[in-house]
Every structure is written in C-alpha cells, then in structure tokens.
Scaffold this active site. Structure first.
Site, PDB file in Angstrom:
ATOM      1  N   LEU A  21      -8.671  -7.641  -6.528  1.00 19.97           N
ATOM      2  CA  LEU A  21      -9.095  -8.072  -5.193  1.00 19.97           C
ATOM      3  C   LEU A  21      -8.638  -7.157  -4.068  1.00 19.97           C
ATOM      4  O   LEU A  21      -9.103  -7.291  -2.939  1.00 19.97           O
ATOM      5  CB  LEU A  21      -8.550  -9.482  -4.922  1.00 19.97           C
ATOM      6  CG  LEU A  21      -9.030 -10.582  -5.871  1.00 19.97           C
ATOM      7  CD1 LEU A  21      -8.233 -11.863  -5.618  1.00 19.97           C
ATOM      8  CD2 LEU A  21     -10.512 -10.826  -5.706  1.00 19.97           C
ATOM      9  N   SER A  22      -7.712  -6.244  -4.350  1.00 13.96           N
ATOM     10  CA  SER A  22      -7.017  -5.562  -3.254  1.00 13.96           C
ATOM     11  C   SER A  22      -7.493  -4.124  -3.079  1.00 13.96           C
ATOM     12  O   SER A  22      -6.959  -3.190  -3.672  1.00 13.96           O
ATOM     13  CB  SER A  22      -5.500  -5.584  -3.502  1.00 13.96           C
ATOM     14  OG  SER A  22      -4.805  -5.169  -2.367  1.00 13.96           O
ATOM     15  N   VAL A  26      -4.360   0.886  -5.765  1.00 15.02           N
ATOM     16  CA  VAL A  26      -4.943   1.580  -6.918  1.00 15.02           C
ATOM     17  C   VAL A  26      -4.688   0.821  -8.212  1.00 15.02           C
ATOM     18  O   VAL A  26      -5.575   0.666  -9.055  1.00 15.02           O
ATOM     19  CB  VAL A  26      -4.396   3.018  -7.000  1.00 15.02           C
ATOM     20  CG1 VAL A  26      -4.889   3.709  -8.265  1.00 15.02           C
ATOM     21  CG2 VAL A  26      -4.800   3.812  -5.761  1.00 15.02           C
ATOM     22  N   GLU A 174       1.989  -7.671   7.505  1.00 12.66           N
ATOM     23  CA  GLU A 174       2.173  -7.741   6.056  1.00 12.66           C
ATOM     24  C   GLU A 174       3.612  -8.044   5.658  1.00 12.66           C
ATOM     25  O   GLU A 174       4.002  -7.862   4.506  1.00 12.66           O
ATOM     26  CB  GLU A 174       1.707  -6.423   5.424  1.00 12.66           C
ATOM     27  CG  GLU A 174       0.250  -6.101   5.685  1.00 12.66           C
ATOM     28  CD  GLU A 174      -0.710  -6.845   4.765  1.00 12.66           C
ATOM     29  OE1 GLU A 174      -0.444  -6.937   3.563  1.00 12.66           O
ATOM     30  OE2 GLU A 174      -1.743  -7.341   5.271  1.00 12.66           O
ATOM     31  N   HIS A 250       1.224  -0.205   1.435  1.00 12.66           N
ATOM     32  CA  HIS A 250       2.379  -0.700   2.184  1.00 12.66           C
ATOM     33  C   HIS A 250       3.445   0.373   2.227  1.00 12.66           C
ATOM     34  O   HIS A 250       3.547   1.209   1.321  1.00 12.66           O
ATOM     35  CB  HIS A 250       2.974  -1.950   1.527  1.00 12.66           C
ATOM     36  CG  HIS A 250       2.144  -3.185   1.634  1.00 12.66           C
ATOM     37  ND1 HIS A 250       1.996  -4.079   0.604  1.00 12.66           N
ATOM     38  CD2 HIS A 250       1.423  -3.679   2.670  1.00 12.66           C
ATOM     39  CE1 HIS A 250       1.217  -5.077   0.989  1.00 12.66           C
ATOM     40  NE2 HIS A 250       0.852  -4.847   2.235  1.00 12.66           N
ATOM     41  N   CYS A 369       8.169  -5.486  -4.485  1.00 12.41           N
ATOM     42  CA  CYS A 369       7.152  -6.444  -4.042  1.00 12.41           C
ATOM     43  C   CYS A 369       7.545  -7.872  -4.374  1.00 12.41           C
ATOM     44  O   CYS A 369       7.153  -8.810  -3.687  1.00 12.41           O
ATOM     45  CB  CYS A 369       5.809  -6.143  -4.716  1.00 12.41           C
ATOM     46  SG  CYS A 369       4.925  -4.728  -4.043  1.00 12.41           S
TER      47      CYS A 369
END
Length: 445
Positions: A21-22, A26, A174, A250, A369
């Site tokens: 979805l992002s 990558v 974010e 990010h 993350c």
C-alpha cells in the site's frame, strides 16, 4: 533520580499482510501480494522486546489497531451486516478494502511525536499522535492511537496529550520517524531535531519529484509549538529530496540519533554542515559525535535494502551504545563490513546485535519503525500504566495470546473472510484486558 529512554514497541496486529500500500516504500511495494504470517510477525516482535528487556532496557508494548476497519467502510457508504460490508467493499472497491485491513500501526515510530519533560515549557511529557495524511491506510490510525496512548500515559500530572494536527497534506505529520532527540543525559534538556521533506506553503523550495515528501516543515513547527519547545532546543533540517526519490520515505531510513550520537548517511540532509553546526551549538559544550556514512562505504540503495539506519541505537547500563540491527544488515557484505569496522572506532557505539524481524522488513519497517521512544524519569515511569511494561509474566502471556488468536498464514484474499474480523475483535478485546487499556477500539465504544 534515574532517567530512562523507554522503547514502546508496536505489537503486530492479527491482519498483518502484504498489500503493497505504501508508494515510496520500496520494500513494501516489492513484496506486494505475498503471503504473510501474522503469528510469526507478532512473535518476532515480542522476541525483540524481550531481548531488549533482558539487556537491561525498560521496554513497553503498544497495542495494534482494530482491522479490518469496518467503521471507515460504513463512513464510505458500505451498508449491511459487518460481513456484508466486508464483501461489498472487497468486490466494489478492492483497493479501499485492502487499505482498511492494513496492520501498519505495528510501526509505532509513526504513532506520535514525544517530547520529554526536560524539554517542554510546563515540564510534562507531551504526546501528539501523527495524522499520517499521506497514506489513506495510515490516516485511519490517529484517533485510536491517541486513545491507546492516553490509556498508557494516563496521569495528567506528568503527561499531556494533544489532538493530531489537521487532516490536510499541508500539515502532513509522520511522528517520531522524522524526529530525533539528542541529549547529554535522558534527564537533561536536549535538542529536538525535526526532519521534514518539503515546505507546504512555498513551492519554490526544493522537494522530491518521484516520491512524496510525507513530513512538512509547517507540521514540524506546529508540533514544537504544541509541546512548548523553545528555539534554543529545536532544529529543523530538510531531507535531501534526492534520497526521498531513492526510497527514503522517512528520515529514520537514513539517520538515527541517541544521546550525543547522530548516525547518518552523507546524502541524508540538505545544508548538512550548517545544520550540524546548529545542532552542536544548541547542544552545548559537550561534543556531539556526528558519524557520517559515506556513499563510498554504503550506498543509499544498500541502506534502504538493509535498513542500516532504521536500527535502534541504545545506551546500555555500562554507558556504551549498541546498534539493534535487522539480520538483513548481517547478510549484506558491504553493510556487515561497515558495522564490523564501526565498533572498532573511537565512538560511543561499541556493539551490534542482529535480530530477525523479516516479517516486518518485508513490509517496509525495520527495528526502529517498530518502537516509540519515551524519555522518562523514575517518577514518570511509575505513573505509566504498569500493565504495558514488559516483564517475564507479560512476555509469556502475550506469546500465549498470539498462539491462541493469530493465523499462521494470511493472503490478501483471506482479508475478506468475515471470520477474520471476529477473530481480530476477540483477540483485541482480550488484549485490552491484559494491558488494562479499557475501551479504546471502535467496536468497544
């Protein structure tokens, strides 16, 4: 009084899947539509939490979101029973359906930005959930993230919670993935570094051309205002647009900091020399260790593929720092050689520990993350909901909970199974009792 940097890791949700979805991530895109293992992902995450606990770190757990998000599907016009809503959405709007099934809240570096009491005007620890407006599937998270954080840090004497920024791309935020704090000691005032990708109100400034810049300058400024930070302890630094276009979505994919160390790639930022000088000036008399990784040592491509910088940088009880890296770093000969050489240098970083978090890595998130860092003193730590702090009992209980409720395998097609929604809600309802969160999910409200 002791001071700690507590890592609150996201518990991987029951619908962990590879929907790709992002855009701009990558790893996420390259593994789209593969079969995932929610059980393995959750157990891998728990194993990392327990290992850090065993290393002497204070470690916490942050609950996942409710998925599939039937509430959002109803807001978008799908009607009927929960099963009918899922079936209609899967058939009529498969991309929307996959988005509302995402387990992306596992990456709690995006849950919020946190400023410790040593930095803020009123001396409280401040939390602002990230609005995550750049990706639809992540923009569904902030309300529930806010409720979970308030249930974890629920003492108004020490903690202050803010509503997420306006849901608009001009204030795209974010969270901690673009926020780094440097300090001489976790209890001392530090320098909070906000890294942003673009200026929302000035299109003449540099910006990426291929992939989106998810964090805006204006959002970073707003967070600093909300948290009562001063100009003396705040630095704004822009990501290099070229590395965003190489898959660095990010800042924590290209840089990581801890106490007096900033570990970064030479292509990470714009105006690097001037900004590092500003950081040192605001940091004070003690020197900051700026550890720059040259492109000749590790390419941006290798950094993205291995998540060399999406590692955790921890201070151990002996005062030395350790890097918590994914095994992908160990398997890449160039990155492994760099890390082996790094620990021999005269820097605070003396150790590297490798962890298997492949289920997360394949979906685009490494060790950094998976955690939200919160600097706390003894008194503040005592005010945290104790049920979310890792110990032997909680580790065993959560492993049993995962074994009981999670599927071994999950394909994208499995997401439309109404039984999965029932399984997920049953699991989360039990989890809120284990972690003593109260009612935080829409199905509980």
């Amino acid at each position: 009084m002791r001071h700690y940097e507590v890592n609150f890791d996201g518990l991987v949700g029951p619908t962990h899947n590879y929907a790709g979805l992002s855009f701009g991530n990558v790893a996420s895109l390259s593994n789209a539509k593969s079969t995932s293992s929610p059980k393995s992902a959750a157990l891998q995450g728990l194993a990392k939490m327990k290992a850090l606990h065993d290393m002497g770190m204070v470690q916490g757990v942050l609950a996942p979101q409710e998925r599939p998000d039937v509430t959002t599907l109803r807001r978008l016009g799908f009607t009927g029973s929960d099963g009918e809503v899922l079936a209609k959405a899967a058939q009529q709007a498969p991309q929307i359906f996959q988005a509302v099934c995402s387990a992306s809240s596992m990456w709690t570096a995006n849950a919020a930005t946190v400023s410790p009491g040593a930095d803020t005007a009123n001396g409280k620890v401040h939390f602002t959930p990230a609005n995550l407006t750049n990706k639809f599937h992540r923009s569904l998270e902030p309300q529930t993230s806010g409720r979970i954080l308030q249930a974890m840090f629920n003492n108004g004497r020490y903690f202050e919670h803010h509503t997420h920024l306006p849901d608009n791309e001009h204030f795209g935020d974010e969270g901690a993935a673009n926020h780094t704090r440097l300090c001489s000691n976790y209890g001392h005032a530090g320098v909070e570094i906000f890294t942003f990708g673009r200026y929302a109100f000035d299109s003449s400034k540099p910006a990426p051309k291929k992939y989106p810049a998810r964090q805006t300058f204006e959002a970073s400024q707003a967070i600093a205002r909300l948290h009562g930070l001063s100009d003396d302890n705040t630095v704004y630094i822009q990501q290099n647009p070229d590395v965003i276009d190489q898959g660095v979505f990010h800042n924590d994919v290209i840089a990581v900091g801890n106490q007096n160390v900033l570990f970064y790639h030479e292509q990470a930022f714009l105006d690097t020399d001037a900004k590092l000088a500003e950081i040192q000036r605001k940091f004070g008399d003690e020197p900051v260790h700026f550890i720059e990784v040259k492109t000749s040592e590790v390419s941006v491509e290798d950094a993205v593929q291995t998540y060399l910088f999406n590692t955790q940088l921890l201070t151990l009880d002996n005062g030395h720092m350790a890097i918590i890296a994914p095994t992908e770093c160990q398997e890449n000969p160039r990155v492994a050689a760099y890390l082996a050489e790094l620990v021999t240098r005269n820097t605070p970083i003396r150790q590297v520990h490798y962890f298997d978090v492949k289920q997360s890595m394949r979906n685009g998130g490494g060790p950094a993350c998976l955690r939200l860092r919160v600097a706390l003193n003894d008194t503040e730590l005592a005010a945290v909901n104790p049920a979310v702090v890792m110990n032997e009992t909680l580790f065993a209980r959560l492993n049993q909970w995962v074994d009981k409720h999670y599927r071994d395998e999950l394909s994208v097609d499995d997401l439309r199974d109404p039984q999965l929604l029932t399984e997920s809600r049953t699991a989360l309802d039990e989890l809120t009792q284990i972690l003593k969160l109260g009612s935080v999910y829409p199905f509980q409200l």
